[in-house]
Scaffold this active site. Sequence first.
Site, mmCIF file in Angstrom:
data_model
loop_
_atom_site.group_PDB
_atom_site.id
_atom_site.type_symbol
_atom_site.label_atom_id
_atom_site.label_comp_id
_atom_site.label_asym_id
_atom_site.label_seq_id
_atom_site.Cartn_x
_atom_site.Cartn_y
_atom_site.Cartn_z
ATOM 1 N N HIS A 123 10.550 47.566 53.963
ATOM 2 C CA HIS A 123 10.244 48.902 54.453
ATOM 3 C C HIS A 123 10.730 49.915 53.438
ATOM 4 C CE1 HIS A 123 8.697 48.516 58.590
ATOM 5 N NE2 HIS A 123 9.464 47.445 58.695
ATOM 6 N N ASP A 168 11.470 54.599 56.784
ATOM 7 C CA ASP A 168 11.205 53.788 57.985
ATOM 8 C C ASP A 168 12.490 53.473 58.733
ATOM 9 O OD1 ASP A 168 8.662 53.805 56.941
ATOM 10 O OD2 ASP A 168 8.833 51.820 56.053
ATOM 11 N N HIS A 216 12.272 46.127 63.210
ATOM 12 C CA HIS A 216 13.549 45.415 63.201
ATOM 13 C C HIS A 216 14.692 46.360 63.577
ATOM 14 C CE1 HIS A 216 11.287 42.243 61.338
ATOM 15 N NE2 HIS A 216 12.353 41.498 61.137
#
Length: 230
Positions: free
Chosen positions: A222, A226, A181
């Site tokens: 996450h 990350d 994302h």
Amino acid sequence: MTLYIGREAPKLWRKICMETYVELQLFMEKWKLLLAGLIFQYIHGLAARGVHYLHRPGPTLQDAGYMILPELGKERGYVSESLFTFIFLSFILWTFHPFVYHSKRFYTVLLWRRILSFLVASQALRIITFYSTQLPGPNYHCREGGELARLPPPESVTEVLLINFPQGVIYGCGDLIFSSHMIFTLVFVLTYHKYGTKRFIKLLAWVLAIVQSLLIVASRKHYTVDVVVA
């Protein structure tokens, strides 16, 4: 008002037709590169599905972001996805604005070729990292006891190739380092920062990117690392 619309409509139609003709010429030259970039999106999804079979749930790792940010909870996981969808769709619409507006700083085909090139490079690195080290997923469905935390061995090659779309994409586990994302969000924001013209929208885009990163961690989709690596 009617007179103004009647006068401007033919100009707009000519603008659309002219841009479509030019973009089609560029597309015929660059379609192989564009297709390769789109195919790699499937390869990336296939790799993310594959690592899910390797995922082994375990205790959530100690994370500074989890200590600082309150947990949104499973029922509010849609918040970060809604913001990402807004960023994604609004950016796509913006890339096609040269078909309508007279102010133009790029060709849509060439812009998407560059975007897909950056995405392919980032996603190739992402595949290497999440296959190198598998971490226990912090998302709710990836935790011990979750129905999707462990996937049984696939019964056929077709099952793997179809990646259980779209559930397999939304409810994946194991593809952690680094956040997909955030890859998309940052590529989109950086693209607008370079080619966009509205200073306010540039500022807003960076604010939304920061909010998106915080929501990803708060949603426990996450780990903080990350987002930082992305």
